[in-house]
Motif scaffolding. Sequence first.
Motif, PDB file in Angstrom:
ATOM      1  N   ALA A 633       0.845  -1.194   0.000  1.00 46.82           N
ATOM      2  CA  ALA A 633       0.000   0.000   0.000  1.00 46.82           C
ATOM      3  C   ALA A 633       0.884   1.250   0.000  1.00 46.82           C
ATOM      4  CB  ALA A 633      -0.912  -0.010   1.220  1.00 46.82           C
ATOM      5  N   LEU A 634       1.981   1.203   0.769  1.00 47.72           N
ATOM      6  CA  LEU A 634       2.910   2.336   0.784  1.00 47.72           C
ATOM      7  C   LEU A 634       3.588   2.469  -0.585  1.00 47.72           C
ATOM      8  CD1 LEU A 634       4.355   4.528   2.483  1.00 47.72           C
ATOM      9  CD2 LEU A 634       6.087   2.832   3.034  1.00 47.72           C
ATOM     10  N   GLY A 635       3.950   1.309  -1.159  1.00 48.04           N
ATOM     11  CA  GLY A 635       4.571   1.320  -2.489  1.00 48.04           C
ATOM     12  C   GLY A 635       3.662   1.935  -3.530  1.00 48.04           C
ATOM     13  N   LEU A 636       2.370   1.663  -3.397  1.00 48.62           N
ATOM     14  CA  LEU A 636       1.384   2.238  -4.335  1.00 48.62           C
ATOM     15  C   LEU A 636       1.456   3.766  -4.287  1.00 48.62           C
ATOM     16  CD1 LEU A 636      -1.154   2.180  -6.132  1.00 48.62           C
ATOM     17  CD2 LEU A 636      -2.524   1.845  -4.097  1.00 48.62           C
ATOM     18  N   LEU A 637       1.708   4.322  -3.099  1.00 53.39           N
ATOM     19  CA  LEU A 637       1.769   5.783  -2.970  1.00 53.39           C
ATOM     20  C   LEU A 637       3.122   6.343  -3.412  1.00 53.39           C
ATOM     21  CD1 LEU A 637       0.132   6.079   0.569  1.00 53.39           C
ATOM     22  CD2 LEU A 637      -0.972   6.475  -1.631  1.00 53.39           C
ATOM     23  N   CYS A 638       4.186   5.563  -3.174  1.00 48.93           N
ATOM     24  CA  CYS A 638       5.540   6.124  -3.355  1.00 48.93           C
ATOM     25  C   CYS A 638       6.163   5.839  -4.720  1.00 48.93           C
ATOM     26  CB  CYS A 638       6.471   5.593  -2.270  1.00 48.93           C
ATOM     27  SG  CYS A 638       5.984   6.088  -0.631  1.00 48.93           S
ATOM     28  N   GLU A 639       5.814   4.704  -5.330  1.00 56.65           N
ATOM     29  CA  GLU A 639       6.525   4.316  -6.555  1.00 56.65           C
ATOM     30  C   GLU A 639       5.759   4.776  -7.781  1.00 56.65           C
ATOM     31  OE1 GLU A 639       9.080   0.369  -5.651  1.00 56.65           O
ATOM     32  OE2 GLU A 639       6.952   0.036  -5.900  1.00 56.65           O
ATOM     33  N   THR A 640       6.448   5.488  -8.646  1.00 62.74           N
ATOM     34  CA  THR A 640       5.796   5.899  -9.898  1.00 62.74           C
ATOM     35  C   THR A 640       6.759   5.661 -11.035  1.00 62.74           C
ATOM     36  OG1 THR A 640       6.683   8.092  -9.541  1.00 62.74           O
ATOM     37  CG2 THR A 640       4.400   7.751  -8.899  1.00 62.74           C
ATOM     38  N   HIS A 641       6.193   5.714 -12.240  1.00 66.49           N
ATOM     39  CA  HIS A 641       7.020   5.494 -13.417  1.00 66.49           C
ATOM     40  C   HIS A 641       7.825   6.755 -13.734  1.00 66.49           C
ATOM     41  CE1 HIS A 641       8.194   3.021 -16.655  1.00 66.49           C
ATOM     42  NE2 HIS A 641       7.732   3.806 -17.598  1.00 66.49           N
ATOM     43  N   ARG A 642       7.196   7.918 -13.496  1.00 65.34           N
ATOM     44  CA  ARG A 642       7.883   9.191 -13.772  1.00 65.34           C
ATOM     45  C   ARG A 642       8.419   9.759 -12.466  1.00 65.34           C
ATOM     46  NH1 ARG A 642       4.942  13.483 -15.371  1.00 65.34           N
ATOM     47  NH2 ARG A 642       3.023  12.575 -14.543  1.00 65.34           N
ATOM     48  N   SER A 643       9.676  10.172 -12.490  1.00 69.99           N
ATOM     49  CA  SER A 643      10.266  10.647 -11.238  1.00 69.99           C
ATOM     50  C   SER A 643       9.884  12.094 -10.935  1.00 69.99           C
ATOM     51  CB  SER A 643      11.783  10.522 -11.296  1.00 69.99           C
ATOM     52  OG  SER A 643      12.270  11.374 -12.300  1.00 69.99           O
ATOM     53  N   THR A 644       9.172  12.768 -11.864  1.00 68.28           N
ATOM     54  CA  THR A 644       8.806  14.168 -11.581  1.00 68.28           C
ATOM     55  C   THR A 644       7.301  14.328 -11.426  1.00 68.28           C
ATOM     56  OG1 THR A 644       8.742  14.581 -13.949  1.00 68.28           O
ATOM     57  CG2 THR A 644      10.794  15.123 -12.808  1.00 68.28           C
ATOM     58  N   GLU A 645       6.583  13.208 -11.286  1.00 68.90           N
ATOM     59  CA  GLU A 645       5.120  13.311 -11.126  1.00 68.90           C
ATOM     60  C   GLU A 645       4.800  14.065  -9.832  1.00 68.90           C
ATOM     61  OE1 GLU A 645       1.530  10.195 -10.311  1.00 68.90           O
ATOM     62  OE2 GLU A 645       3.015   9.563 -11.793  1.00 68.90           O
ATOM     63  N   ILE A 646       3.826  14.958  -9.922  1.00 72.36           N
ATOM     64  CA  ILE A 646       3.508  15.786  -8.745  1.00 72.36           C
ATOM     65  C   ILE A 646       2.850  14.935  -7.665  1.00 72.36           C
ATOM     66  CG2 ILE A 646       1.947  17.628  -7.980  1.00 72.36           C
ATOM     67  CD1 ILE A 646       2.783  19.148 -10.469  1.00 72.36           C
ATOM     68  N   VAL A 647       3.231  15.183  -6.413  1.00 68.49           N
ATOM     69  CA  VAL A 647       2.670  14.428  -5.290  1.00 68.49           C
ATOM     70  C   VAL A 647       1.355  15.100  -4.881  1.00 68.49           C
ATOM     71  CG1 VAL A 647       3.113  13.571  -2.973  1.00 68.49           C
ATOM     72  CG2 VAL A 647       5.020  13.920  -4.537  1.00 68.49           C
ATOM     73  N   GLU A 651      -2.076  11.730  -1.404  1.00 66.99           N
ATOM     74  CA  GLU A 651      -0.883  10.920  -1.105  1.00 66.99           C
ATOM     75  C   GLU A 651      -0.223  11.417   0.173  1.00 66.99           C
ATOM     76  OE1 GLU A 651       1.493   9.582  -4.931  1.00 66.99           O
ATOM     77  OE2 GLU A 651       0.461  11.451  -5.311  1.00 66.99           O
ATOM     78  N   MET A 652      -0.106  12.732   0.298  1.00 67.03           N
ATOM     79  CA  MET A 652       0.584  13.273   1.484  1.00 67.03           C
ATOM     80  C   MET A 652      -0.191  12.918   2.752  1.00 67.03           C
ATOM     81  SD  MET A 652       2.119  16.917   0.274  1.00 67.03           S
ATOM     82  CE  MET A 652       1.488  17.563  -1.238  1.00 67.03           C
ATOM     83  N   GLU A 653      -1.506  13.040   2.700  1.00 71.50           N
ATOM     84  CA  GLU A 653      -2.300  12.731   3.900  1.00 71.50           C
ATOM     85  C   GLU A 653      -2.163  11.260   4.280  1.00 71.50           C
ATOM     86  OE1 GLU A 653      -6.165  14.080   2.752  1.00 71.50           O
ATOM     87  OE2 GLU A 653      -5.593  16.203   2.938  1.00 71.50           O
ATOM     88  N   LEU A 654      -2.197  10.406   3.241  1.00 65.69           N
ATOM     89  CA  LEU A 654      -2.089   8.964   3.523  1.00 65.69           C
ATOM     90  C   LEU A 654      -0.714   8.611   4.093  1.00 65.69           C
ATOM     91  CD1 LEU A 654      -4.011   7.618   0.418  1.00 65.69           C
ATOM     92  CD2 LEU A 654      -4.663   7.228   2.788  1.00 65.69           C
ATOM     93  N   ILE A 655       0.334   9.278   3.592  1.00 65.45           N
ATOM     94  CA  ILE A 655       1.686   9.012   4.123  1.00 65.45           C
ATOM     95  C   ILE A 655       1.737   9.408   5.601  1.00 65.45           C
ATOM     96  CG2 ILE A 655       4.122   9.702   4.018  1.00 65.45           C
ATOM     97  CD1 ILE A 655       3.486   7.995   1.673  1.00 65.45           C
ATOM     98  N   GLN A 656       1.126  10.550   5.937  1.00 64.07           N
ATOM     99  CA  GLN A 656       1.128  10.975   7.344  1.00 64.07           C
ATOM    100  C   GLN A 656       0.393   9.957   8.217  1.00 64.07           C
ATOM    101  OE1 GLN A 656      -0.394  14.851   6.323  1.00 64.07           O
ATOM    102  NE2 GLN A 656       1.364  15.866   7.245  1.00 64.07           N
ATOM    103  N   PHE A 657      -0.718   9.439   7.680  1.00 66.25           N
ATOM    104  CA  PHE A 657      -1.470   8.410   8.405  1.00 66.25           C
ATOM    105  C   PHE A 657      -0.592   7.175   8.617  1.00 66.25           C
ATOM    106  CE2 PHE A 657      -4.244   4.601   8.082  1.00 66.25           C
ATOM    107  CZ  PHE A 657      -4.984   4.784   9.236  1.00 66.25           C
TER     108      PHE A 657
END
Length: 1951
Positions: A633-647, A651-657
């Motif tokens: 679930a964390l990987g779903l939020l953190c890993e993307t194909h493009r390294s400049t995709e806007i967060v 995503e930020m709220e879920l990471i804090q949770f």
Amino acid sequence: MVLKKKKEIQVDAFLLDQQQLEKLQMFSKAGEQNLASLLLHCAELSDGIQQIQCIKQIIPLVKKMDQNSACDPMVKACLDVLGETYFSLGAKNPLKKVLASSLKGLPEQFMTLAVQSFVCCLREELKTTDVYLYRKVLDNLTSCMEDFSLGRATIKNLFEEVLQFLQKSLLDIQEENRQNHGNRIVQTQLMHDLLIAIKVSMMLVQKLQENIQGSLWKHHESFVWQSMCSLLKSSTNFLTDATLLQTVQTTSGLAVILFTKAMYEPVEELPALVSDLLLGSMKQAGVPAWFVSNCGALCTEELPDSVLLFLCHGALAMLEWKNGSMGENGEKLLLDIASVLLSLSSELKESSMATSLSRILAIWTNSALAALVSGSPDLKIKLNGNSDIIGKLLEYIYTHWEHPLDAVRHQTKLIFKNLLQIHRTTVTGSNEKSDPFFARLIKRLLSLEWHVKGKYASLGCLVECVGTENILQLDRTIPVQILDVMNDQSLAPYASDLLETMFTNHKAHFTLSIQESTWIDRWHDIWVSPLLVILCEGNHDQTTYIIDYYLPKLLKCSPDSLSYMIKILQASADANLGSHSTRGALGALMACLRTARAHGHLELSTIMSNGLVSTECIKQGLVHQHNQVCIDALGLLCETHRSTEIVSMEEMELIQFFLMYNLNSQSPSVRQQIGALLRKLFCRLQESSQVLYKLEQNKTKQELLENSTKRHPLGILQQYKDFMSSVCDRLFEVLFPGSSHPTRFSALSILGSIAEIFSAPKGQAQVFQLDQEIDSARVRTLIQCFASTFEEIKVLAFGLLMKLRDVAFNLQDSENLDLLFQAAVDLSTSTKPYDCVTASYLLNFLVHHKGLQHISLGKWLEHNPQIDENISISTVEKNTLAVIKLLLVNVEEEIFQAKKSLLQAAASFPMYGRVHCITGALQQLPFNNLTLIAEWKEMVARLILMSYKLSAVVSPVVQSSSPEGLIPMDSDSESSGRLQMILHEIQPQDTNDYFMQAKILKEHCKVESEKLADHRSMENICTEMRGKERQTCDVTAQMVLVCCWRSMKEVSLLLGTLCKLLPSQATSEHSDGLITVEQVKNIGDYFKHHLLQSRHRGAFELAYAGFVQLTEMLSRCNSESLCKMPEQWLSCVLKEIKSCDPSSTLCATRRSAGIPFYIQALLASEPKKSKTDLLKMTMKELISLAAPLNESSSVIPQVHALNILRALFRDTRLGENIMPYVADGIQAAILGFMSPVWAVRNSSTLLFSALITRIFGVKRGKDENSKKNRMTGREFFSRFPSLYPFLLKQLEVVTNTLNSEAEELKIHPSLFLLLLILGRLYPSPMDGTYSALSMAPFVPFIIRCGHSPVYRSREMSGRALVPFVMVNEVPQTVLSLLEGLPDSTSPCIRQNNIHGTLLQVFHLLQSYLESKQLVSSDFQQGLGDIITCIGTKLWLAKRTNPCLVTRAACLDVLVMLSTHLGKFQKQGMQLFGFWEEMNRVISDSELVSSIPYSSAVPGLIQYLQSITKLVISVLLVTAGPDIQDSSSPVAKKIAKPSLSIVHLLHCEFHEVRLLALEAILLWLKQRNSKQIAEGGGVLCLLIDLEGTLLTMALKEKNLQCFCKVLEILYNMDLRNVLPKTECSVNMNPNELLTWSLNIVDTSNSTEVQSIALKFASKLLIHLLQNHQQLWPGCPNGGQSLQVLEALFELRISEEVLKKWVQLIVYFCGDEQQTEMLLAAAEVLKSVTSFLLINEKLILGLSDTLAMWKCVVLLLQNEDLVVRDAAAEVIQVAQSEKKSSEGTEFALRIVNAPMALDLAFGILCEQLQRWGEIRAGVLILLEWLLGDSNLKEDSETSATEEDDYLFDKGEANFWAEELTHVRQLSKHLLLLISMTHLTLPDQRELNRLSRIALGQAQFVGHLLRELPPTPEFSKTTEFTRLAIQNERISVCLKILNLLKSDDTCKNENLDK
């Protein structure tokens, strides 16, 4: 998303000398740009890249010149300069390539001039005479020939000179190499030069052939011919010289064939010449004389194997195999090469040779493919799949596909792939897919076990030939079988590659053959559906490897399948959330989405907006009980194909949770993954912020207006900043006192990533900076992390502080730093070993502070004004020097004191801490740029001297023969004599009387220290630093020993570190190094002395650590004398071992103590790429010592040799280089096992064990007989061919001793070892006919081993026989074994022989029934024959056979057959006969009548267990419908068994009862989980057992049986059990409950207690629920008498309920065993819905809250299993809440931290439901305060602090008191604010306030009493007080809230 670093290209600029500059200046004109001025300008540039731009302008300029300017002297001069520049540049300089490509474009008219200039320059180059400069010339020649026309023309002009130079260089380098023998570094360099020289000569001949051919060959006197002869001769010499590097020999092999090909005429006869060379059939007569004179060494009959190999390589690489240009001779040569290579494969076992051989075989298959294209029909027949050569190649493949070397396995796959192509080429035209060769291969491969790695690659190759569909037709379950294999990480990559090949091929097949789109469903069914099932329900490892290896490949092949997967998983995600052991549909969904997003198949915005998954769903994933679901679930939020995709905000709220609940993970791998994933997120945040900044800068007003609706870049950046700031807040927040190690580790490593990623390069805007978030409190928090007992926490905190050091020092005042320094110096002399590590980190941090000299060091040391004022000296260097000086002064004084009394030192100032700090300080110094060289040299000399002194003080203890039991503390008269002996033995250093009388140092210490203080020099400041509290302490033996061996350890590591200071170019003279060659030699002698003389394992292992650093440095060193030292040391020690001189000090006990370590270190430091001469020499010596030929030689050298060999075979660093000696090692071990001397046998056993691990790999599982650590017989004997005759011969010797007819007992010692090895082999369907190493000769010997008089040997022979009998031969072998059994009337019956034979039959049958051939008709036939034959030997299972052991063995065979036949229900008349016979055996047994023996009779228990298993097996079959419903008379007879299950339960032997009970339990569980159909056979066996079991429960005396009875009752339906209690045990249900609770109370067994509590709880809840149901159901006043009676019966008394609650509380105690804790968790889960979250308070408030407290305690248990079990309580509660309230989504399957939070939330809600808020809140406030008695705690901790040397503080490393306090207070405050709580009863409030205030004052007082920096000096006490402080303040805050509400309300009332 991969993070890449950008590479910077470096180009060295060229410079022109004065003469060249003057030449150019003559021609350059000031105003205009001509060629000369351009070159001048170019030479002035200092940057290589600018010079490249400049050079590129030359040709355009030259092209502008007119035709006549070719005569211009300026052009000539410029071309000369360019030529000189070209040849002066290094080979790797990009300028050289640019210059060459520019000069290619030179106009025609200038070419001649350019060639002249280049010729002139090259001629100068070729005059070089220095061997070490040859390399530059060779590089220049290479670059001239590489695609550079001008260079090639130059070489053409100088062809003869070049040839002459090459000829000379080869001879010179060879001579120089000979002279430098032994100097490894120089030799290695020369070898590489030689290699280049050979390659250049080959290049010359290949690229400039026209120069050689033509008329030059006609007269042999011509210069070129002579040179060619010389080159050929040199190449031949190199080829046959085994001392050269292998690469040089290989290249020489190519050169010999190439030169011969260039010189030989007629060319058609060349293949025949090469054939003769390879086969050794050279006839001198027909061969040219020049060939014989130059290659005479190759014309012999017996060439060395390596030479043959390299010649084959040369022939394959240098001859032309395409278009049949070599005719018939060529085809013959091709086949000859193959046969030579295959014969070499059994000879060349050394790893590098084996690798070369496999590579050359792969080249051969390519050449064969090329030759086949235009080859003759005869060649096609000879290379057909059924031909002899291909058969042998397949043998090679099967033997090597599991080879330990990667390279060999890879080449084997290529060979197999090419073989298939070769066969396809030979059968073109016929149908490949039905080709018998392919069909046979597929069948053989599929019959192999899946653990054979070679199977995967080979099947993959076959799939490409015949297609997936054809393979699936043979077996549809292959995809599922392969997915099942992915449990094992070693197999997962192979399995996933094969699956990828198969599904890709299958998809291609479908798309080509089926037009419509229905095929995708079939494809999904085969490849996707099984995957989804496993993802949801598979175990942890399997799902992880499938997601890592298989899923990405599947999605890449078919991205459209994603929607299919999501659709299926979504449907069941809410219902199937998974558990702590399975992912469930939710976990599978997370994994699929994560993989899809990471590989660019899906965007997160799409996932969220299309409702593929809700935020709630991701939240559930983020706090899932299953670790991997959280990570996905964390990987779903953190890993993307493009390294400049806007967060996004979501995503930020879920990471804090996520960060709220997942930092405290006990699993290191989970912590690592969390760190890595968050790092990816931060990188993305950083990179996308850079994009946003650029967007912001480039925006125009217009765009701003247009985009105002979208997210504004500045807005996003602000969100980023806030997010990062809140993440840092959370991470610093969790570093509170008492936070667990996992939490600290996670927080510090994530903070480290943030500091690294957001470090601002100059001039770049940065969205976030960590140092802006730092304040002094946070710096203090980080420094306090140094006090952690875990070193990794110290490392992380230190790394983070180093990144923030400027801020950190600015925020700390000087007083604080002074206190820290003081603390560090104190800790460096603490008696707690981990304190000195803390001291080291503190000092390493403080030396970076500029003002350290003035603040702290000034007190201790006098100033050196020159050093102070010198600004060029770095702060770190100045401070480090001063700190080391301070530590050194102290330690020197302490050594002086320790010489007087070692006991005093051990008790008060163990010296190792100081030395540890010195080593730590040295390790972070930048040695390459030190300024104070003189001071450092002096310091190093002092340090070395100090090390020797310290070692001298402590070594007597470490080297004594009994270092472990040093100072016994007893003083009784009996042991005093023994004590005096020990003390005398280790007394040399101690003149003090402490060692003469064992005293306890208490008052003594005071007096001594006062005496010392009087006459002490002023610079020693020990007492001032040490404080008073240390005086009273007991010196234990452990303390002295720890002081001594740790001192040895630190000295070794310090000396090892100092050795590294020697510069690599060191010479014996005075040099810039801080340490001299002489000092290094002395250190080497020191290590040698200690390694060869220490007795204490700790001491020599630690000396080894330092010695390894020394030997590694020696191997890299340039000084010849140092380089040769390892060799000299080795030969010395081997000589000493061989001499077995009585005066030798080497230790022959303790596995040779340090000697193996010493030799290991010397051998492991030998460079990997070298020829490993030392290893070869040592192994040869040791093997000859370990297996001596003559008996008379001494034993001690043999013992040493065996011990050293063991250490070397265990050393992974020696890798494959040691494999060639394995066979000799095994022989030495087996022969040593026969020695009459115990020491030799003991060492042989240890060596044998190490070798078994070396051969078969490290055992990972517990199963002794798993297939993993095994090998096929063919692979084993082809890797160790010499073992084949050896083992066969040994077996023969062994069996001859067994078979003597005389009755005396003869046992051969090596039988056991032989069977151990043979039992590790297994049969393979690939064992073909070509192998000379057939397994058949072993079979008769192994069968005879079954007659051994030793039970274990007979057992082993049974196992060892299995691999030697092919599956299809099993029935035949079993029949012949059975026929060999005697009849009951035989005159001579030997029970040992019978037993051995029966065991062999058992193991063979077992492997046969497990094999995959179950379906074939031969199998049925074979089984039938075996059953018939066993029928004739049944007397062995009956009373006729007096031996119980053989009876049991015979019964075991029958049980196996019975179970197998019962499982497969193969009913036929002959089987009715079999069951009838079984019934007869049973009714004949002692179980039916009575047992006439006592249990002491050998074999009785074994026999009873076997007969019981048979009874149970037959009962199962006869209860089945086939027999029960059959009408035949035989069946009716069988259907009434002679024994029932109840009969077994009444047997007097508990082993029988236990087996029966286990069977009943299994059937019950099957029935409860609906695995068996209702009304099936098993159910009738379970009828009416309740009464019997209840009676048993009361009478059973055996613990195991009693446990099983209770477990069965627990698994039964109580509605069936309770009615029987009255009649069978005379109890009503209440009495049964009381009885079971009493058992919990009185039993000593945790197992019994656990199951009894579970049973009692189930019973209690059952009674309570029935009571509840009956009570409301009665109309008022008119209860019928029966109902009232029932109610009375069911009413449970208050005491019983109280007792039950108390037992649960007792079970949840911290110190209880896991089993009891799990039982409590299960009970709590079962009562949750009825008692814990019921709308009514059934038990009363205090009891219910006591049970809730148990849940809270279990959720904080250190054991993960317990926490997971307790979290299920919350799962039940949340599920009920969801179903009753109908909420959309509730977190259910959660991890412990989340469960704890939810538990407090649910509890507060329940208090509201029950209307018990006031009473409840007061109880919760008491929980908050904690019930600890502070006074007692502080006293015990003070005494504990000094008691335990290695005590790491509190026991629970997971629970965090403050986490639980903060969560509870959060919910309490919420409850109070929601309900506006009032407490009318002021007394309780005031009582609590008084307690809290009292505690607050006491804690404050204790905190004030602590010394300065208590976090270091009194860590545990300080932490405990800090925690208590926070608890009290939170509690007071809530109390004040309650009071203030209260007083307000009272005031209002008054008004």
